[in-house]
Write a protein that holds these residues in place. Structure first.
Motif, short mmCIF file in Angstrom:
data_model
loop_
_atom_site.label_atom_id
_atom_site.label_comp_id
_atom_site.label_asym_id
_atom_site.label_seq_id
_atom_site.Cartn_x
_atom_site.Cartn_y
_atom_site.Cartn_z
N ILE A 80 5.33 18.91 8.29
CA ILE A 80 5.84 18.95 6.91
C ILE A 80 7.13 18.15 6.82
O ILE A 80 7.33 17.36 5.89
N GLN A 81 8.00 18.32 7.79
CA GLN A 81 9.25 17.56 7.80
C GLN A 81 8.99 16.07 7.96
O GLN A 81 9.65 15.25 7.32
N GLU A 82 8.03 15.70 8.77
CA GLU A 82 7.64 14.30 8.91
C GLU A 82 7.13 13.74 7.59
O GLU A 82 7.40 12.58 7.24
N ALA A 83 6.39 14.57 6.85
CA ALA A 83 5.82 14.14 5.57
C ALA A 83 6.89 13.83 4.53
O ALA A 83 6.64 13.04 3.61
N ARG A 84 8.07 14.40 4.67
CA ARG A 84 9.16 14.14 3.71
C ARG A 84 9.34 12.65 3.49
O ARG A 84 9.55 12.22 2.35
N THR A 85 9.29 11.89 4.55
CA THR A 85 9.51 10.45 4.43
C THR A 85 8.24 9.64 4.71
O THR A 85 8.18 8.47 4.34
N GLY A 86 7.26 10.25 5.34
CA GLY A 86 6.08 9.50 5.75
C GLY A 86 4.88 9.61 4.84
O GLY A 86 3.91 8.89 5.01
N ALA A 87 4.95 10.52 3.87
CA ALA A 87 3.79 10.77 3.01
C ALA A 87 4.15 10.62 1.54
O ALA A 87 5.30 10.82 1.14
N SER A 88 3.15 10.31 0.74
CA SER A 88 3.34 10.28 -0.71
C SER A 88 3.13 11.66 -1.32
O SER A 88 3.65 11.97 -2.39
N GLY A 140 -8.51 4.72 -3.32
CA GLY A 140 -7.66 3.66 -2.81
C GLY A 140 -6.50 4.18 -1.99
O GLY A 140 -5.45 3.53 -1.90
N ARG A 141 -6.67 5.33 -1.38
CA ARG A 141 -5.60 5.98 -0.63
C ARG A 141 -6.06 6.23 0.81
O ARG A 141 -7.24 6.13 1.14
N SER A 142 -5.11 6.59 1.65
CA SER A 142 -5.42 6.97 3.02
C SER A 142 -4.83 8.36 3.28
O SER A 142 -3.96 8.83 2.53
N ILE A 143 -5.32 8.99 4.34
CA ILE A 143 -4.81 10.32 4.69
C ILE A 143 -4.42 10.36 6.17
O ILE A 143 -4.89 9.57 6.97
N MET A 183 0.85 -1.19 0.00
CA MET A 183 0.00 0.00 0.00
C MET A 183 0.89 1.24 0.00
O MET A 183 1.93 1.28 0.64
N SER A 184 0.45 2.26 -0.69
CA SER A 184 1.24 3.49 -0.78
C SER A 184 1.17 4.29 0.52
O SER A 184 0.29 4.08 1.36
N LYS A 185 2.13 5.18 0.65
CA LYS A 185 2.16 6.05 1.83
C LYS A 185 0.92 6.94 1.83
O LYS A 185 0.37 7.27 0.77
N PRO A 186 0.50 7.40 3.00
CA PRO A 186 -0.69 8.26 3.07
C PRO A 186 -0.41 9.64 2.49
O PRO A 186 0.74 10.05 2.32
N ILE A 187 -1.48 10.33 2.21
CA ILE A 187 -1.43 11.75 1.85
C ILE A 187 -1.64 12.53 3.13
O ILE A 187 -2.62 12.28 3.85
N TYR A 188 -0.73 13.42 3.44
CA TYR A 188 -0.90 14.28 4.60
C TYR A 188 -1.79 15.46 4.21
O TYR A 188 -1.58 16.07 3.16
N VAL A 189 -2.77 15.75 5.04
CA VAL A 189 -3.65 16.91 4.86
C VAL A 189 -3.50 17.77 6.11
O VAL A 189 -3.94 17.39 7.19
N LEU A 190 -2.84 18.91 5.93
CA LEU A 190 -2.53 19.80 7.06
C LEU A 190 -3.31 21.10 6.94
O LEU A 190 -3.40 21.67 5.85
N SER A 191 -3.83 21.55 8.06
CA SER A 191 -4.59 22.80 8.10
C SER A 191 -4.00 23.71 9.17
O SER A 191 -3.66 23.26 10.26
N GLY A 192 -3.90 24.98 8.84
CA GLY A 192 -3.26 25.95 9.71
C GLY A 192 -4.20 26.65 10.68
O GLY A 192 -5.29 26.16 10.98
N PRO A 193 -3.76 27.82 11.14
CA PRO A 193 -4.42 28.50 12.25
C PRO A 193 -5.87 28.89 11.96
O PRO A 193 -6.22 29.27 10.85
N ASN A 194 -6.65 28.76 12.99
CA ASN A 194 -8.06 29.14 13.05
C ASN A 194 -8.99 28.23 12.26
O ASN A 194 -10.21 28.41 12.31
N LEU A 195 -8.45 27.25 11.57
CA LEU A 195 -9.32 26.35 10.84
C LEU A 195 -10.08 25.40 11.77
O LEU A 195 -11.07 24.80 11.37
N ASN A 196 -9.64 25.30 13.01
CA ASN A 196 -10.41 24.57 14.01
C ASN A 196 -11.74 25.27 14.30
O ASN A 196 -12.63 24.68 14.89
#
Length: 145
Positions: free
Chosen positions: A62-70, A44-47, A1-14
């Motif tokens: 973002i730095q984690e995604a370098r190796t952990g995300a597709s 067929g992907r995960s996030i 299975m491929s690496k996940p797609i990281y979906v990151l959201s910044g300030p105030n989006l909570n």
């Protein structure tokens, strides 16, 4: 299975659904997460879905995604207009990056017309509300296939 797609959201989006719904819509961040998960599943992907109000935390992810995300989808929110540190982290990521915005920054205040993130992004999806995230996940999946 491929690496996940990281979906990151910044300030105030909570605060989605509460903060300026006439601009950002009535969908909550949980609604956005669910929509992204559904779209990824149909492809067929995960996030990995995360939100932070803290610039340094976003940079760590973002730095984690370098190796952990597709690929990476990022809605930098206001940090897009101010953060060279986010730009530098994204440039070092070496994976496809899709910038995402609920509203259309180009149709808003002048200071929102420029984002540093765009300088590192493979592409940009904006102005479609919650669908911006879904389209960005789809683009990220295609770019990292």
């Amino acid at each position: 299975m491929s690496k996940p797609i990281y979906v990151l959201s910044g300030p105030n989006l909570n605060l989605l659904g509460v903060r300026e719904p006439h601009i950002y819509g009535k969908d909550t961040l949980d609604d956005v997460r669910a929509a992204c998960e559904r779209r990824a599943q149909t492809l067929g992907r995960s996030i990995v879905f995360r939100q932070s109000n803290h610039e340094g935390v976003l940079i760590d992810w973002i730095q984690e995604a370098r190796t952990g995300a597709s690929a990476l989808v990022i809605n930098p929110a206001a940090y897009g207009h101010t953060s060279i540190a986010l730009l530098d982290a994204l440039k070092a990521a070496d994976i496809p990056v899709v910038e995402c915005h609920l509203s259309n920054p180009a149709a808003r205040e002048t200071f929102r017309h420029h984002t540093y993130v765009s300088l590192a992004a493979t592409g940009l999806v904006s102005g479609f509300g919650l669908a911006s995230y879904e389209l960005a996940v789809e683009a990220a999946a295609r770019l990292s296939a």
